[in-house]
Design an enzyme around this catalytic site. Structure first.
Site, PDB file in Angstrom:
ATOM      1  N   TYR A 217      44.266   1.317  98.481  1.00 59.68           N
ATOM      2  CA  TYR A 217      42.894   1.027  98.090  1.00 59.68           C
ATOM      3  C   TYR A 217      42.142   0.409  99.266  1.00 59.68           C
ATOM      4  CZ  TYR A 217      43.394   1.501  92.945  1.00 59.68           C
ATOM      5  OH  TYR A 217      43.540   1.964  91.657  1.00 59.68           O
TER       6      TYR A 217
ATOM      7  N   ASN B  56      39.403  -1.436  90.831  1.00 53.69           N
ATOM      8  CA  ASN B  56      40.178  -2.258  89.897  1.00 53.69           C
ATOM      9  C   ASN B  56      41.170  -3.112  90.696  1.00 53.69           C
ATOM     10  OD1 ASN B  56      40.026  -2.488  86.908  1.00 53.69           O
ATOM     11  ND2 ASN B  56      42.245  -2.425  87.103  1.00 53.69           N
ATOM     12  N   ALA B  57      42.444  -2.710  90.745  1.00 50.06           N
ATOM     13  CA  ALA B  57      43.420  -3.265  91.696  1.00 50.06           C
ATOM     14  C   ALA B  57      43.698  -4.750  91.539  1.00 50.06           C
ATOM     15  CB  ALA B  57      42.981  -2.991  93.142  1.00 50.06           C
ATOM     16  N   GLU B  58      43.231  -5.352  90.427  1.00 49.33           N
ATOM     17  CA  GLU B  58      43.401  -6.790  90.239  1.00 49.33           C
ATOM     18  C   GLU B  58      42.801  -7.599  91.376  1.00 49.33           C
ATOM     19  OE1 GLU B  58      45.163  -4.496  87.863  1.00 49.33           O
ATOM     20  OE2 GLU B  58      46.687  -4.819  89.390  1.00 49.33           O
TER      21      GLU B  58
ATOM     22  N   GLU C   8      40.153   5.618  87.907  1.00 48.62           N
ATOM     23  CA  GLU C   8      40.326   5.535  86.455  1.00 48.62           C
ATOM     24  C   GLU C   8      38.978   5.590  85.721  1.00 48.62           C
ATOM     25  OE1 GLU C   8      44.611   3.315  85.945  1.00 48.62           O
ATOM     26  OE2 GLU C   8      42.834   2.043  85.952  1.00 48.62           O
TER      27      GLU C   8
ATOM     28  N   GLU D 210      49.333   6.849  89.869  1.00 54.70           N
ATOM     29  CA  GLU D 210      49.869   5.503  89.647  1.00 54.70           C
ATOM     30  C   GLU D 210      50.908   5.573  88.542  1.00 54.70           C
ATOM     31  OE1 GLU D 210      47.079   2.333  88.907  1.00 54.70           O
ATOM     32  OE2 GLU D 210      45.566   3.218  90.229  1.00 54.70           O
TER      33      GLU D 210
END
Length: 1003
Positions: free
Chosen positions: A91, A135-137, A195, A292
């Site tokens: 990312y 996203n990716a936290e 997503e 993913e």
């Protein structure tokens, strides 16, 4: 124009989409992409091609921004390459690159060219995933904080959102474009958006929006294929769906969810069984792709810790769930995460803490001691040397292949080859039983029931196996095997095959067209000849067996745990493909037993050069690939004694001595202290603070105050936000009500002048809180100041389209001063010095918050602390407030070792209750730990070499925020050694860490 478009489309099909090298019916690329076409990366319904060769895209997710030491990126790439993986997915966090609209930067640890270079050196292809939403936290899901202030809904064509993304996509798109394989770089695929699958609040998915994002990247020069990652197998934007369709459809899968609290529980119904059917219905013309697949789990504030996550998603999970994916013909398969790293410097989202270990195969401290790393290596290497898998046709699973209905088999039948694969698991995938069975498989010699000789086959609970039939190994054919293939290699003089099974279990294999066998080592297997094939039957054991089959096939029969110590590495070629995986039957390969890690191998004349890591004195055995007349063997550049037998096998020993360390005792260092909340003192003035003077906002949150107090409106996006509210008392004020918001586990503290009113100390489930404070008697006509400190934990992600959760404000939402109008209070606020024009470009826009010491740069190396008071964070402070401590220490670590270090807090109690305090620490100016004593769970914080200077002076700073009247102190704070290895990593370059300079405009 339409006629012209059709002409170019036809021209493209004629030039680039003709069948080649075994591909079948590649999907035509839409005409609008005609100016940017390429023919290096292509695909059909089975797999991806790179330069005309089918490849298994076995990919690892790795985010370089979570490891801010450029010279360690190669370390991660080499550990991924050693797994047998061919690619890395990454990312890009927009928030780290464009903290101010139009001001894009990508330098230092945020530069991408060194990342691309390291991937190329390791021989790893890259899958770029630059968003804009990721996203990716990460904070805001990768959105910069200023998007909270724009009009229009995020991730839509509404308002100014798309315009806001233009500069970022143009800049990052151009950077990635230069690194595409068409320009000699490693990038082979790009995923626009992330997503794009879920909506709320009456919104619907907009294909025109998805198309617009794709168009942005094409305009930036991206020519490699687009893939997407549908959040589930919905078929959104798959080829053939029209506007917004991608080239290669993919969907994500996290089948075990994120319940790290119950790491041994596998719920019934959790194993995916319909993915094959859905793929054939949704995107039959593209390779089955999962961008993913679950490789771990995130863990929230107050969670159970990543050690439990690593148990939930352990080696058993990999065996059952990964192999289940292979049974669907999954040839583009990426594991999220393989290395997680660290949410240093406030880059994480509020749903997680500093560590982003993720329970991944490679731990946050870069160690590979988790068994799941070794299991993944066995599986990936098998697929790497199994070209028939890439075109095999997956069939429906069934219990009919065995004599025990407790066992289910998913076959993949050879397509263009005779090779079949049989994925064996328990019918109840979560069964803990040890089940005996026999299996009937199809071969070119007819149907065969295994075992034919002695015993029965066994499948233990939470295990899965892949059996093969008519499996090509160079000049030989493995008719069948119930032992699993790790690897095989072939040369003009010998062929090596490595098989493994579970210790004490019966295994059987047969070889076509040979009848003779010689046992060279270990217990001789039972053997027989049937129908012109040699059958061998044995019990797997930690004591290996080596047999010679035919004239030059050497078969190593191992148990699974022994196989973990084996490595199969390709020798880089001098051609255009370099060190990338270019051939499943690569003649220039080495197979070796080498313990902890084998990184690289090269051969020059009669010299064999290996690099790797060992954590104990380790036997080295090169069973394939050493020069026949080896004269020299080196390990990490040092010559080692060796012997070479008549079979060409090289044996040696790699010595390991436990390094002697002299780490500082932090409690014994000379610490300096300064009050980091001078704002509550009567002498403090705030003319340089930002006036909260905006009266309107684009933020969809209802404005409840006369002026906007949302921090993002004034350019403050990270860390602590401070407010000072000024009013003149009437004497009738008795209470102050406050509503704040900061994300999960956030907190706030409030003072009236220098009088402490109280705190919200935070819990994991609350992102906002309303609190009422009782005021002391106020004097009419006297001025007062309310000081509020809010600890923000990052911006919310924006996974759902519609609610715009990323825009949920940080700071003060509302307030009421009893008997007074809200306009009686005039507010100012402070955050990162400079806001969008932050000063520390080296450490990036999120590393600092708004506390006094940060605004003045005292967390940086060499602060002006000589005149400060001498005091330690282990002594602490006796009342509520914010204390700041700094010290320095010198390290002189032994060379030739990789020795991870971690700073460790001791959970602190006072009078039998957990102390209410928050702390952050900074190493050479980099914020590498955020600790909330009353929430947890993290207490140990790895800090990599490169941030720490292992051969020089280091500056350490600690912020201690006491949220209770009685103050706070650290119960313990130590620097501890983790797993040390003697390493071929090489020199780790120190990350640039500018020292303190007096800051213009600091307040």
């Amino acid at each position: 124009m339409a006629l012209l478009n059709r002409f170019f489309a036809f021209l493209y099909l004629a030039l680039f989409c003709l069948p080649h090298l075994g591909s079948t019916n590649p999907l035509p690329i839409k005409p609008y992409k005609r100016e940017l076409l390429q023919d290096i990366v292509t695909w059909d319904e089975h797999s991806l091609f790179v330069r005309g060769e089918r490849i298994m895209v076995f990919s690892a997710e790795f985010h370089p921004f979570r490891l801010p030491v450029v010279s360690l990126w190669l370390d991660i790439f080499q550990k991924i390459k050693a797994l047998g993986y061919s690619a890395v997915s990454f990312y890009v966090d927009w928030a780290l690159h464009e903290d101010k609209p139009g001001d894009f930067t990508a330098e230092g640890v945020f530069a991408w060219e060194p990342f691309f270079n390291a991937a190329s050196e390791a021989g790893i292809y890259l899958i770029a995933r630059p968003g804009p939403y990721i996203n990716a936290e990460v904070s805001g899901g990768g959105f910069p904080g200023w998007l909270q202030t724009i009009n229009g809904t995020l991730r839509t064509r509404e308002g100014s959102y798309m315009e806001s993304t233009d500069n970022y996509v143009a800049e990052i798109g151009a950077i990635v474009a230069k690194a595409q394989i068409t320009n000699g770089g490693p990038v082979i695929l790009l995923q626009p958006e992330n997503e794009y699958s879920e909506v709320e609040d009456g919104y619907s998915l907009d294909n025109e929006y998805m198309q617009a994002v794709e168009d942005q990247y094409r305009a930036a020069g991206i020519v490699v294929p687009f893939m997407n990652n549908d959040a589930a197998a919905n078929g959104y934007n798959a080829p053939g769906t029209g506007v917004g369709e991608v080239d290669i459809y993919g969907h994500d899968s996290y089948p075990m969810d994120f319940d790290c609290a119950n790491p041994t529980t596998w719920a019934s119904g959790g194993l995916p069984t319909t993915f094959l059917t859905k793929h054939l219905a949704q995107s039959p013309s593209t390779p089955y792709t999962v961008p993913e697949f679950q490789g771990g789990a995130f863990d929230p504030w107050g969670g159970n810790g990543f050690d439990k996550c690593s148990i939930l998603l352990n080696n058993e999970f990999e065996r059952v769930f990964y192999k289940n994916q292979y049974s669907f013909g999954n040839t583009i398969f990426s594991v999220y995460m393989t290395y997680g790293g660290t949410n240093w410097g406030n880059l994480g989202h509020p749903g997680g803490y500093t560590s982003y270990d993720y329970g991944a195969a490679i731990a946050e401290d870069r160690t590979i001691t988790r068994e799941k790393y070794s299991e993944a290596k066995l599986e990936a290497n098998m697929l790497k040397v199994s070209p028939a898998f890439l075109t095999a046709t997956p069939k429906s699973y069934s219990t009919a292949y065995t004599d025990n209905s407790a066992i289910t088999v998913s076959p993949l039948i050879g397509n263009g080859t005779d090779t079949n694969f049989y994925v064996v698991r328990h019918t109840a995938y979560n069964s803990l039983a040890s089940t005996s069975y026999s299996i009937t498989v199809d071969t070119t010699k007819g149907s065969v029931t295994i075992p034919q000789l002695d015993g029965t086959l066994t499948l233990n609970g939470r295990d899965s196996k892949i059996y093969v039939t008519d499996y090509n190994i160079g000049d030989y054919t493995l008719l069948y095997s119930s032992a699993e293939v790790f690897t095989w290699k072939n040369s003009t003089s010998k062929t090596v095959l490595v098989l493994y099974g579970v210790s004490s279990e019966t295994n059987e294999a047969a070889f076509t067209g040979v009848t003779n066998l010689t046992t060279l080592e270990g217990a001789a297997p039972t053997q027989s000849t049937k129908n012109g094939s040699l059958i061998i039957n044995w019990t797997a054991s930690s004591t290996r067996t080596v047999v010679k089959v035919g004239s030059n096939l050497y078969v190593y029969l191992l148990d699974r745990n022994s196989a973990y110590d084996y490595w199969a590495l390709d020798i880089p070629s001098s051609g255009v493909s370099g060190n990338y995986t270019v051939s499943t039957a690569n003649l220039n390969s080495v197979v070796a037993k080498a313990g902890y890690l084998l990184r690289t191998v090269s051969v020059s004349g009669s010299t064999l050069a290996l690099t790797g890591d060992v954590n104990a004195t380790t036997p080295l055995e090169v069973i394939f690939g050493a020069p026949s007349n080896t004269s020299t063997v080196t390990f990490n550049g040092e010559s080692i004694s060796f012997s070479q037998d008549k079979y060409g096998v090289v044996t040696a020993s790699i010595d390991f001595t436990t390094p002697s360390l002299d780490l500082p005792t932090l409690s014994e260092l000379s610490w300096k202290y300064i009050d980091s909340l001078p704002e509550i003192q009567s002498s403090y003035d705030d003319p340089l603070w930002t006036d909260a003077n905006k009266t309107s906002t684009n933020n969809p949150t209802t404005l409840k105050t006369p002026t906007v107090l949302y921090a993002a409106e004034y350019g403050y996006y990270s860390g602590q936000i401070l407010y000072r509210g000024h009013f003149t008392a009437t004497g009738n004020e008795s209470t102050f009500e406050l509503s704040t918001q900061g994300g999960s586990a956030y907190g706030h503290s409030v003072w009236l002048n220098s009088t402490f009113l109280g705190s919200w100390t935070g819990i994991d489930v609350d992102s906002n809180y309303n609190q009422t404070f009782t005021l002391p008697n106020l004097v009419s006509g006297k001025p007062y100041t309310i000081t509020v400190v809010v600890d923000t934990m990052g911006q919310e992600e924006n996974w759902y389209v519609g609610p715009d959760e990323m825009k949920f404000p940080r700071g003060i939402l509302d307030y009421t001063l009893s008997s007074r109008s809200k306009s009686a209070i005039t507010w100012k606020l402070a955050g990162t010095l400079g806001g969008q024009d932050y000063l520390d470009k080296t450490r990036g826009p999120l590393n600092e918050g708004g506390i006094y010491a940060e605004r003045n740069g005292y967390h940086l190396p060499s602060p002006p602390s000589s005149t400060w008071e001498t005091s330690s964070p282990l002594d602490g402070i006796a009342k509520a407030g914010v204390a700041f401590y700094t010290t320095s220490f010198t390290l002189d670590m032994p060379s030739g070792y990789d020795i991870p270090l971690a700073f460790v807090y001791t959970n602190t109690t006072a009078n039998g209750t957990v102390s209410d305090f928050r702390s952050q620490f900074y190493v050479n100016g980099w914020q590498f730990g955020k600790y909330v004593n009353n929430v947890g769970p993290q207490t140990s914080y790895p800090v990599p070499e490169g941030i720490l200077d292992y051969h020089g002076t280091n500056y350490l700073a600690v912020m201690l925020w006491a949220q209770g009247d009685g103050g706070a102190k650290l119960g313990g704070f130590t620097l501890e050694e983790l797993t040390a290895v003697k390493s071929g990593l090489g020199t780790v370059e120190i990350t640039e860490s500018p020292e303190w300079e007096e800051r213009e405009g600091a307040y």
